[in-house]
Design a protein around this motif. Sequence first.
Motif, PDB file in Angstrom:
ATOM      1  N   SER A  94       0.813  -1.401   0.332  1.00 29.80           N
ATOM      2  CA  SER A  94       0.023   0.083  -0.610  1.00 29.80           C
ATOM      3  C   SER A  94       0.840   1.239   0.038  1.00 29.80           C
ATOM      4  O   SER A  94       1.908   1.477   0.897  1.00 29.80           O
ATOM      5  CB  SER A  94      -1.071  -0.043   1.008  1.00 29.80           C
ATOM      6  OG  SER A  94      -1.801  -1.250   1.189  1.00 29.80           O
ATOM      7  N   ARG A  95       0.399   2.377  -0.760  1.00 28.47           N
ATOM      8  CA  ARG A  95       0.816   3.836  -1.168  1.00 28.47           C
ATOM      9  C   ARG A  95       1.391   4.463   0.912  1.00 28.47           C
ATOM     10  O   ARG A  95      -0.170   4.231   1.605  1.00 28.47           O
ATOM     11  CB  ARG A  95       0.154   4.840  -2.153  1.00 28.47           C
ATOM     12  CG  ARG A  95       0.702   4.600  -3.054  1.00 28.47           C
ATOM     13  CD  ARG A  95       0.421   5.294  -3.912  1.00 28.47           C
ATOM     14  NE  ARG A  95       0.673   4.337  -5.305  1.00 28.47           N
ATOM     15  CZ  ARG A  95       1.517   4.607  -6.003  1.00 28.47           C
ATOM     16  NH1 ARG A  95       2.404   5.217  -6.157  1.00 28.47           N
ATOM     17  NH2 ARG A  95       1.489   4.192  -7.081  1.00 28.47           N
ATOM     18  N   ASP A  96       1.842   4.597   0.764  1.00 26.63           N
ATOM     19  CA  ASP A  96       2.118   5.643   2.580  1.00 26.63           C
ATOM     20  C   ASP A  96       0.765   6.718   2.297  1.00 26.63           C
ATOM     21  O   ASP A  96      -0.040   6.512   3.410  1.00 26.63           O
ATOM     22  CB  ASP A  96       2.941   6.436   2.972  1.00 26.63           C
ATOM     23  CG  ASP A  96       4.789   4.861   2.991  1.00 26.63           C
ATOM     24  OD1 ASP A  96       4.229   4.298   3.479  1.00 26.63           O
ATOM     25  OD2 ASP A  96       5.511   5.626   2.752  1.00 26.63           O
ATOM     26  N   ARG A  99      -2.831   5.502   3.833  1.00 26.38           N
ATOM     27  CA  ARG A  99      -2.362   4.899   5.318  1.00 26.38           C
ATOM     28  C   ARG A  99      -2.167   6.230   5.785  1.00 26.38           C
ATOM     29  O   ARG A  99      -2.576   6.322   6.818  1.00 26.38           O
ATOM     30  CB  ARG A  99      -1.186   4.050   5.529  1.00 26.38           C
ATOM     31  CG  ARG A  99      -1.170   2.881   4.911  1.00 26.38           C
ATOM     32  CD  ARG A  99      -0.219   1.988   5.918  1.00 26.38           C
ATOM     33  NE  ARG A  99       1.284   2.365   5.690  1.00 26.38           N
ATOM     34  CZ  ARG A  99       2.258   1.888   4.936  1.00 26.38           C
ATOM     35  NH1 ARG A  99       1.668   1.216   3.445  1.00 26.38           N
ATOM     36  NH2 ARG A  99       3.173   2.557   4.686  1.00 26.38           N
ATOM     37  N   GLY A 100      -2.411   6.681   5.660  1.00 23.67           N
ATOM     38  CA  GLY A 100      -2.026   8.567   5.445  1.00 23.67           C
ATOM     39  C   GLY A 100      -0.950   9.141   6.536  1.00 23.67           C
ATOM     40  O   GLY A 100      -0.634  10.062   7.228  1.00 23.67           O
ATOM     41  N   LYS A 101      -0.038   8.082   6.700  1.00 25.57           N
ATOM     42  CA  LYS A 101       1.654   8.553   7.354  1.00 25.57           C
ATOM     43  C   LYS A 101       2.493   7.310   6.551  1.00 25.57           C
ATOM     44  O   LYS A 101       2.512   6.266   5.381  1.00 25.57           O
ATOM     45  CB  LYS A 101       1.448   8.481   8.801  1.00 25.57           C
ATOM     46  CG  LYS A 101       1.377   6.394   9.078  1.00 25.57           C
ATOM     47  CD  LYS A 101       1.597   6.946  10.786  1.00 25.57           C
ATOM     48  CE  LYS A 101       1.252   5.205  10.914  1.00 25.57           C
ATOM     49  NZ  LYS A 101       0.980   4.995  12.831  1.00 25.57           N
ATOM     50  N   LEU A 102       3.906   8.380   6.771  1.00 24.77           N
ATOM     51  CA  LEU A 102       5.160   7.377   6.022  1.00 24.77           C
ATOM     52  C   LEU A 102       5.524   6.184   7.239  1.00 24.77           C
ATOM     53  O   LEU A 102       5.072   6.494   8.225  1.00 24.77           O
ATOM     54  CB  LEU A 102       6.120   8.306   6.340  1.00 24.77           C
ATOM     55  CG  LEU A 102       7.279   7.601   5.542  1.00 24.77           C
ATOM     56  CD1 LEU A 102       7.548   7.335   4.023  1.00 24.77           C
ATOM     57  CD2 LEU A 102       8.772   8.376   5.587  1.00 24.77           C
ATOM     58  N   ASP A 103       5.421   5.259   6.900  1.00 27.97           N
ATOM     59  CA  ASP A 103       5.692   3.592   7.686  1.00 27.97           C
ATOM     60  C   ASP A 103       7.321   4.085   8.298  1.00 27.97           C
ATOM     61  O   ASP A 103       7.939   5.084   7.896  1.00 27.97           O
ATOM     62  CB  ASP A 103       5.589   2.716   6.669  1.00 27.97           C
ATOM     63  CG  ASP A 103       6.719   2.267   6.096  1.00 27.97           C
ATOM     64  OD1 ASP A 103       7.988   2.693   6.649  1.00 27.97           O
ATOM     65  OD2 ASP A 103       6.227   1.394   4.689  1.00 27.97           O
ATOM     66  N   GLY A 104       7.119   3.599   9.751  1.00 31.55           N
ATOM     67  CA  GLY A 104       8.582   3.914  10.059  1.00 31.55           C
ATOM     68  C   GLY A 104      10.173   2.936   9.311  1.00 31.55           C
ATOM     69  O   GLY A 104      10.893   3.358   9.449  1.00 31.55           O
TER      70      GLY A 104
END
Length: 275
Positions: A94-96, A99-104
């Motif tokens: 999934s694009r960041d 998800r509403g935020k950049l993954d860690g």
Amino acid sequence: LLISSCFVLPRNLPPDMDRPDGRAIPDLRPVSFTPNVAPHATGSVLVSFGNTRVICAATVEEKVPSWMKYQGVEGGWITAEYSMLPYSTHDRKSRDISRGKLDGRSSEIQRLIGRSLRAVIDLKKLGKRTIWVDCDVLQADGGTRTASITGGCVAVAISLNRLMGRGLLKDFPLRKLVAAVSAGIYQNEAILDLNYPEDRDASVDFNVVMTENGEFVELQGSGEEDVFTSEQMTAMLDLSRDGITKLVELQKEAIIAAEKPSSGDLDGLVASFQH
């Protein structure tokens, strides 16, 4: 212009060990650089480490971040963004933004890329401008962060050459090249440049960032399922040093080739997917 090489040394695998792709312990995967793949960027390259492929593009903005203005910091800035495209992995990622935020993981990697590049650039010589380095993973098969650093340095060097050519820089800001490679303990042996099956099954995983002069910029290492000895760490660092020496030679060739525009650049992009 496709700059490519496959570094294969005499096989020295222990009798009970077999790397998934048949490489010997000190072998890099086939490495290639295709410069000028993003015409609107100031400098760009498609870097391939085996089946890992990343487009690295450097774009120059004639301004600096607001925090530099407020704090009165001289010079310019270089920063990076890293993204794995949805189709880069076997299962869609999934694009960041969805998800509403950049993954860690992505956040940690892009900070590593930025740190690695800033370590070899004189930011004062850059002037009041920002270089954005965008690293977009087209295909992931292990080592995306090390490929991004290695390709990102090439893209930045190309962009700085072009700024010099336009008379926008008085002095060349890049002090030296930087490259990165992975190493690990796989089946109880230290190996270089892990692909995905090796990375998945390795008991120890290292990422090594070094300059062309053999200086360390950053080391990332951990026992995934096990501990490791000082002898194993030394073996991984020795393999990494030799691998980075080879990568730097390819970087230099790619930087030179980028200043020789060719209608074959996009052909090289297509060719890199046909190995």
